[in-house]
Design a protein around this motif. Sequence first.
Motif, mmCIF file in Angstrom:
data_model
loop_
_atom_site.group_PDB
_atom_site.id
_atom_site.type_symbol
_atom_site.label_atom_id
_atom_site.label_comp_id
_atom_site.label_asym_id
_atom_site.label_seq_id
_atom_site.Cartn_x
_atom_site.Cartn_y
_atom_site.Cartn_z
ATOM 1 N N ILE A 98 0.832 -1.219 0.000
ATOM 2 C CA ILE A 98 0.000 0.000 0.000
ATOM 3 C C ILE A 98 0.868 1.271 0.000
ATOM 4 C CG2 ILE A 98 -1.704 1.328 1.350
ATOM 5 C CD1 ILE A 98 -3.244 -1.285 1.742
ATOM 6 N N PRO A 99 1.942 1.334 0.817
ATOM 7 C CA PRO A 99 2.804 2.521 0.689
ATOM 8 C C PRO A 99 3.369 2.687 -0.731
ATOM 9 C CG PRO A 99 3.279 1.389 2.732
ATOM 10 C CD PRO A 99 2.349 0.505 1.967
ATOM 11 N N ALA A 135 -2.791 0.999 5.943
ATOM 12 C CA ALA A 135 -2.655 -0.384 5.433
ATOM 13 C C ALA A 135 -2.937 -1.378 6.551
ATOM 14 C CB ALA A 135 -1.255 -0.595 4.878
ATOM 15 N N PHE A 136 -2.401 -1.078 7.731
ATOM 16 C CA PHE A 136 -2.616 -1.959 8.892
ATOM 17 C C PHE A 136 -4.099 -1.976 9.269
ATOM 18 C CE2 PHE A 136 -2.591 -2.925 13.465
ATOM 19 C CZ PHE A 136 -1.866 -4.106 13.442
ATOM 20 N N ILE A 137 -4.726 -0.806 9.251
ATOM 21 C CA ILE A 137 -6.155 -0.720 9.603
ATOM 22 C C ILE A 137 -6.989 -1.551 8.617
ATOM 23 C CG2 ILE A 137 -8.160 0.851 9.600
ATOM 24 C CD1 ILE A 137 -6.264 3.017 10.753
ATOM 25 N N LEU A 171 3.976 8.519 4.020
ATOM 26 C CA LEU A 171 4.254 7.081 4.166
ATOM 27 C C LEU A 171 3.827 6.556 5.533
ATOM 28 C CD1 LEU A 171 7.692 6.801 2.341
ATOM 29 C CD2 LEU A 171 5.466 6.013 1.555
ATOM 30 N N ILE A 172 3.971 7.412 6.572
ATOM 31 C CA ILE A 172 3.498 6.998 7.908
ATOM 32 C C ILE A 172 1.988 6.741 7.847
ATOM 33 C CG2 ILE A 172 3.089 7.791 10.286
ATOM 34 C CD1 ILE A 172 5.802 9.305 10.067
ATOM 35 N N ILE A 200 0.786 4.282 -2.736
ATOM 36 C CA ILE A 200 0.641 5.709 -2.382
ATOM 37 C C ILE A 200 1.691 6.536 -3.120
ATOM 38 C CG2 ILE A 200 0.702 7.395 -0.485
ATOM 39 C CD1 ILE A 200 -1.712 5.352 -0.456
ATOM 40 N N ILE A 201 2.925 6.013 -3.177
ATOM 41 C CA ILE A 201 3.988 6.750 -3.893
ATOM 42 C C ILE A 201 3.615 6.880 -5.375
ATOM 43 C CG2 ILE A 201 6.400 6.609 -4.666
ATOM 44 C CD1 ILE A 201 7.017 5.409 -1.876
ATOM 45 N N ILE A 202 3.096 5.793 -5.934
ATOM 46 C CA ILE A 202 2.669 5.835 -7.348
ATOM 47 C C ILE A 202 1.515 6.829 -7.504
ATOM 48 C CG2 ILE A 202 1.590 4.462 -9.197
ATOM 49 C CD1 ILE A 202 3.167 2.039 -8.018
#
Lengths: 253, 232
Positions: B130-131, B184-186, B177-178, B134-136
């Motif tokens: 997922i991070p 992503a964890f949620i 990213l944080i 997000i960057i993409i």
Amino acid sequence: MIEAKGLYKIYEGHEVMTNVNAVFEKGMINMVIGSSGSGKTVLMRCLVGLIKPEKGNVFYDGVNFTRMSFSEKKKIRLNMGMLFQGSALFNSLTVFDNVAFPLVIHSSFSKMEIQKRVQFCLERVNLNYDVAQLHPQELSGGMQKRVGIARAISNNPKYLFVDEPNSGLDPKTSRVIDKLIKEITIDFDTTTVVNSHDMNSVFDIADRVFFIHEGKKWWEGVSSDILSCNNNELLQMMKASGHLIEDENHTNG
Amino acid sequence: MNRAFGRPDNHRVLFSRVMREMNVIGIESLGIVLLISSFIGMVLTIEIAYQLVSAWIQDTVIGEIVSDTTMLELAPTITCLVLAGRVGSNISAELGNMKITEQIDAMRIMGINAESYLVMPKIVASIIVIPMLIIIAIAFSIGGGILVGHLTGICSYNDFMEGIRTSYKHFTLIFSLIKAFTFAFIISTISSYQGFIVKGGAIEVGKASTKAVVQSCILILVFDYLLAQLLL
């Protein structure tokens, strides 16, 4: 040998199993019979540890299984095989992967050894190895049960549990599956516990019979004694299945 | 849920399961993420130009605001809200279906830690992939902004890039990213939990999927606020 001692189970304040004691002998088919909702499945789920009884314990060869931790239970479970009522095959995996599943996770077998074992298990349940690449949803109900049995025996179990093996099957296929369970019990020398309400299965394959009604064990004995029992509920069940003619104490054939 | 973080039964199998989940969660979500992020960047550029640009404000401000807003809020939050719908409902439906068809019980009978086998790869894969998404999404959002700015004449490529360069801080990307790791964890844990506690039949599986999406979205928004309050 599996021993259930004083099992009680309560669901939402309702006692669904009351003081059930039973000894399931090795190398035999121990058949738990009773009408729908009698508590057979609850008993089996307590035996295999899927639910924890409020009171009582289950012993596997003298070892208390019920009070073990999750990791301790794993050692016993590596010797268990179970065929579920709906087969419970993994839909996303092929037949091969289903049967190989316990071996891939637990064994250190090479790919070749796993393939040989899967082939042996499928052939043992009279399935052609060609079905290995199919998915469970592509198989008939009877074939799914066979794959379920093949998966249950893939790790060479000491204890085999079979929940309603004939549900959803026609009478002819039911007899074939019954015969298969009998053969596997003898070949693998397993302690086999079968849940069923099919009286044909009782007379065909059961060595010992446990009659459960309203969560209590009402009768137990060898299958040949079942016709001479004096338990009204059991006699009614036999009459309903056509194995006992009304007001007469002999079989229909 | 503790068992989901227990020792896996077979590390080789865990690795292959993580790879599979990365494909399902990451690669299969790529299309929708690209589409949404590109359009966000495009719309944002037009709206900022409409509201802010005048003779007194430089065109570079469009690039500054698009890049900052995308990194701080829109890319992580909107993308994860969409992923909560797409990935979250998928996870809870898959696990719920396995639960009601006794497939999870079958695993337990085999001595397999079903929670660890099924849930851990989803959580690990989500946290990795997922991070990346997000960057993409940030790149495509900014790219969409640049493209629309250039095509419509709102803002030249050079002005847009100048704006990005002026406003860029490492911490903005780290903050993004944080958020991505947290969301992503949620998504993975809430959806897995809802799938695992299903009882009943197909209707309950559908309800569990809806619950998973709603709860994930609410928690994403709550943590979005908390992280902003704590870290900015």
